[in-house]
Each structure stands twice: as structure tokens, then as C-alpha cells.
Write a protein that holds these residues in place. Structure first.
Motif, PDB file in Angstrom:
ATOM      1  N   GLU A 212       0.839  -1.191   0.000  1.00 56.87           N
ATOM      2  CA  GLU A 212       0.000   0.000   0.000  1.00 56.87           C
ATOM      3  C   GLU A 212       0.880   1.250   0.000  1.00 56.87           C
ATOM      4  O   GLU A 212       1.981   1.250   0.559  1.00 56.87           O
ATOM      5  CB  GLU A 212      -0.904   0.059   1.232  1.00 56.87           C
ATOM      6  CG  GLU A 212      -1.834  -1.117   1.417  1.00 56.87           C
ATOM      7  CD  GLU A 212      -1.263  -2.154   2.362  1.00 56.87           C
ATOM      8  OE1 GLU A 212      -2.048  -2.892   2.990  1.00 56.87           O
ATOM      9  OE2 GLU A 212      -0.020  -2.218   2.491  1.00 56.87           O
ATOM     10  N   SER A 213       0.361   2.304  -0.592  1.00 54.60           N
ATOM     11  CA  SER A 213       1.036   3.601  -0.559  1.00 54.60           C
ATOM     12  C   SER A 213      -0.021   4.688  -0.693  1.00 54.60           C
ATOM     13  O   SER A 213      -1.176   4.414  -1.041  1.00 54.60           O
ATOM     14  CB  SER A 213       2.073   3.707  -1.668  1.00 54.60           C
ATOM     15  OG  SER A 213       1.464   3.577  -2.934  1.00 54.60           O
TER      16      SER A 213
ATOM     17  N   LEU B  44      -5.122   6.130  -2.322  1.00 60.13           N
ATOM     18  CA  LEU B  44      -4.307   5.004  -1.894  1.00 60.13           C
ATOM     19  C   LEU B  44      -4.118   4.040  -3.053  1.00 60.13           C
ATOM     20  O   LEU B  44      -5.006   3.867  -3.880  1.00 60.13           O
ATOM     21  CB  LEU B  44      -4.965   4.276  -0.723  1.00 60.13           C
ATOM     22  CG  LEU B  44      -5.327   5.112   0.503  1.00 60.13           C
ATOM     23  CD1 LEU B  44      -5.870   4.199   1.604  1.00 60.13           C
ATOM     24  CD2 LEU B  44      -4.151   5.914   0.988  1.00 60.13           C
ATOM     25  N   SER B  45      -2.946   3.416  -3.086  1.00 58.24           N
ATOM     26  CA  SER B  45      -2.647   2.402  -4.090  1.00 58.24           C
ATOM     27  C   SER B  45      -2.301   1.099  -3.401  1.00 58.24           C
ATOM     28  O   SER B  45      -1.705   1.100  -2.322  1.00 58.24           O
ATOM     29  CB  SER B  45      -1.461   2.836  -4.962  1.00 58.24           C
ATOM     30  OG  SER B  45      -1.734   4.032  -5.646  1.00 58.24           O
ATOM     31  N   CYS B  46      -2.656   0.016  -4.044  1.00 60.90           N
ATOM     32  CA  CYS B  46      -2.310  -1.319  -3.562  1.00 60.90           C
ATOM     33  C   CYS B  46      -1.697  -2.067  -4.743  1.00 60.90           C
ATOM     34  O   CYS B  46      -2.416  -2.476  -5.663  1.00 60.90           O
ATOM     35  CB  CYS B  46      -3.543  -2.036  -3.049  1.00 60.90           C
ATOM     36  SG  CYS B  46      -3.283  -3.777  -2.610  1.00 60.90           S
TER      37      CYS B  46
ATOM     38  N   TRP C 210     -10.266  -3.306   0.621  1.00 56.81           N
ATOM     39  CA  TRP C 210      -9.624  -2.319   1.490  1.00 56.81           C
ATOM     40  C   TRP C 210     -10.291  -2.383   2.859  1.00 56.81           C
ATOM     41  O   TRP C 210     -11.516  -2.393   2.970  1.00 56.81           O
ATOM     42  CB  TRP C 210      -9.767  -0.909   0.936  1.00 56.81           C
ATOM     43  CG  TRP C 210      -8.840  -0.596  -0.192  1.00 56.81           C
ATOM     44  CD1 TRP C 210      -9.111  -0.645  -1.524  1.00 56.81           C
ATOM     45  CD2 TRP C 210      -7.479  -0.170  -0.089  1.00 56.81           C
ATOM     46  NE1 TRP C 210      -8.007  -0.290  -2.242  1.00 56.81           N
ATOM     47  CE2 TRP C 210      -6.992   0.020  -1.393  1.00 56.81           C
ATOM     48  CE3 TRP C 210      -6.616   0.080   0.989  1.00 56.81           C
ATOM     49  CZ2 TRP C 210      -5.687   0.440  -1.656  1.00 56.81           C
ATOM     50  CZ3 TRP C 210      -5.332   0.493   0.735  1.00 56.81           C
ATOM     51  CH2 TRP C 210      -4.864   0.665  -0.579  1.00 56.81           C
TER      52      TRP C 210
ATOM     53  N   THR D 247      -2.722  -3.241  -9.894  1.00 56.68           N
ATOM     54  CA  THR D 247      -2.866  -2.253  -8.820  1.00 56.68           C
ATOM     55  C   THR D 247      -4.332  -1.894  -8.633  1.00 56.68           C
ATOM     56  O   THR D 247      -5.072  -1.753  -9.609  1.00 56.68           O
ATOM     57  CB  THR D 247      -2.050  -0.990  -9.141  1.00 56.68           C
ATOM     58  OG1 THR D 247      -0.665  -1.342  -9.245  1.00 56.68           O
ATOM     59  CG2 THR D 247      -2.204   0.063  -8.049  1.00 56.68           C
TER      60      THR D 247
ATOM     61  N   TYR E 145      -6.770   0.959  -6.662  1.00 58.72           N
ATOM     62  CA  TYR E 145      -6.730   2.297  -6.087  1.00 58.72           C
ATOM     63  C   TYR E 145      -7.960   2.532  -5.216  1.00 58.72           C
ATOM     64  O   TYR E 145      -9.039   1.993  -5.477  1.00 58.72           O
ATOM     65  CB  TYR E 145      -6.687   3.347  -7.191  1.00 58.72           C
ATOM     66  CG  TYR E 145      -5.525   3.192  -8.128  1.00 58.72           C
ATOM     67  CD1 TYR E 145      -5.666   2.550  -9.354  1.00 58.72           C
ATOM     68  CD2 TYR E 145      -4.260   3.676  -7.785  1.00 58.72           C
ATOM     69  CE1 TYR E 145      -4.599   2.392 -10.210  1.00 58.72           C
ATOM     70  CE2 TYR E 145      -3.184   3.522  -8.640  1.00 58.72           C
ATOM     71  CZ  TYR E 145      -3.356   2.888  -9.843  1.00 58.72           C
ATOM     72  OH  TYR E 145      -2.296   2.714 -10.692  1.00 58.72           O
TER      73      TYR E 145
ATOM     74  N   TYR F  27      -4.843   1.929   6.851  1.00 56.54           N
ATOM     75  CA  TYR F  27      -5.594   1.320   5.765  1.00 56.54           C
ATOM     76  C   TYR F  27      -4.788   0.154   5.195  1.00 56.54           C
ATOM     77  O   TYR F  27      -3.595   0.308   4.897  1.00 56.54           O
ATOM     78  CB  TYR F  27      -5.881   2.352   4.684  1.00 56.54           C
ATOM     79  CG  TYR F  27      -6.987   3.298   5.061  1.00 56.54           C
ATOM     80  CD1 TYR F  27      -6.805   4.234   6.074  1.00 56.54           C
ATOM     81  CD2 TYR F  27      -8.225   3.263   4.423  1.00 56.54           C
ATOM     82  CE1 TYR F  27      -7.836   5.098   6.445  1.00 56.54           C
ATOM     83  CE2 TYR F  27      -9.249   4.122   4.779  1.00 56.54           C
ATOM     84  CZ  TYR F  27      -9.046   5.038   5.792  1.00 56.54           C
ATOM     85  OH  TYR F  27     -10.061   5.892   6.160  1.00 56.54           O
TER      86      TYR F  27
ATOM     87  N   CYS G 193      -4.813  -3.192   2.328  1.00 55.92           N
ATOM     88  CA  CYS G 193      -5.460  -3.911   1.249  1.00 55.92           C
ATOM     89  C   CYS G 193      -5.212  -5.406   1.457  1.00 55.92           C
ATOM     90  O   CYS G 193      -4.226  -5.810   2.090  1.00 55.92           O
ATOM     91  CB  CYS G 193      -4.998  -3.457  -0.124  1.00 55.92           C
ATOM     92  SG  CYS G 193      -3.269  -3.762  -0.523  1.00 55.92           S
TER      93      CYS G 193
ATOM     94  N   GLY H  71      -1.455  -6.582   2.894  1.00 52.01           N
ATOM     95  CA  GLY H  71      -0.357  -5.635   2.868  1.00 52.01           C
ATOM     96  C   GLY H  71      -0.004  -5.190   4.277  1.00 52.01           C
ATOM     97  O   GLY H  71      -0.631  -5.596   5.257  1.00 52.01           O
TER      98      GLY H  71
ATOM     99  N   THR I 206      -1.033   1.435   5.360  1.00 53.43           N
ATOM    100  CA  THR I 206      -0.571   2.809   5.188  1.00 53.43           C
ATOM    101  C   THR I 206      -1.427   3.697   6.082  1.00 53.43           C
ATOM    102  O   THR I 206      -2.651   3.533   6.152  1.00 53.43           O
ATOM    103  CB  THR I 206      -0.629   3.251   3.711  1.00 53.43           C
ATOM    104  OG1 THR I 206      -0.056   4.545   3.564  1.00 53.43           O
ATOM    105  CG2 THR I 206      -2.046   3.267   3.164  1.00 53.43           C
TER     106      THR I 206
END
Length: 124
Positions: free
Chosen positions: A6-7, A20-22, A36, A78, A80, A94, A96, A115, A118
Motif C-alpha cells: 500500500e502507498s 491510496l494504491s495497492c 480495502w 494495482t 486504487y 488502511y 489492502c 499488505g 498505510t
């Protein structure tokens, strides 16, 4: 090696937005759905959104419906989570997670991979 990374977390003011990205690797992305979850201090982990890899089945918890949007980019493996109109009560870590077969589940115990999380902090 299976990885979900995650970021995109951070500190924003109420009313702001974050995406957010996974990023997934090490497994066949199309065979899984991605959910999520979030966990606030002292609270249980909460399922907030879910999508299959083809964006075909989408779920939102009532607490985020109308403010959050989930999408999947198969080319990038990915998922989002666009978060708008953020509130202080959205503050949480958060996560994923991936679930085999694309089943819709809000139970964290049903998920196969997770994950590291984040952190999202919303100031009032």
C-alpha cells in the motif's frame, strides 16, 4: 513471493482527498479480488471497499459510500482507493487484502494475503 504494497497515506485536513494504491505481485491478479480495510486505534478492523479485478463487483461500506471510489488497473496489478471529503473519523491505518476467487466478503479472516498498511490521518 506474494506481496501487497500500500502507498499514498498521509496527513490531510478535513475535506481533503487522498488516493491510496495497492500494488500486487507474486500471484495471478485476475484470480483474486482486492478489499480495502481500515483499523482505527482501539477499534476493530473494518471492511470499507472491495472490487474484483474486472471492476465487476464493487462494495462500499455505508461509512464511505459516496465519498470513496475503488478501481482496479489490471495492466499494473494495482487497485486504487480514491478518498474524497475526508473526515477526522476516517483516520486509521488502511490495509489492502486479496481474496481468491473474487468472492465478496467483509470478513478479514476470509482474505488470503495482506499488505502492511498505510497510515491516514485527517486533521479537523
Amino acid at each position: 513471493e506474494v506481496q501487497l504494497v500500500e502507498s499514498g497515506g498521509g496527513l490531510v485536513q478535513a475535506g481533503g482527498s487522498l488516493r491510496l494504491s495497492c500494488a500486487a505481485s507474486g500471484f495471478t491478479f485476475d484470480d483474486y479480488a482486492i478489499g480495502w480495510f481500515r483499523q482505527a486505534p482501539g477499534k476493530e478492523r473494518e471492511a470499507i471497499s472491495f472490487t474484483t479485478s474486472d471492476n465487476g463487483i464493487i462494495y462500499y461500506a455505508d461509512s464511505v459510500k459516496g465519498r470513496f471510489a475503488i478501481s482496479s488497473d489490471n495492466a499494473k496489478n494495482t487497485v486504487y482507493l480514491q478518498m474524497n471529503s475526508l473526515k477526522p473519523e476516517d483516520t486509521a491505518v488502511y490495509f489492502c487484502a486479496a481474496i481468491l476467487g473474487g468472492r465478496l466478503s467483509t470478513k478479514s479472516s476470509d482474505y488470503d494475503y495482506w499488505g502492511q498498511g498505510t497510515r491516514v490521518t485527517i486533521s479537523s
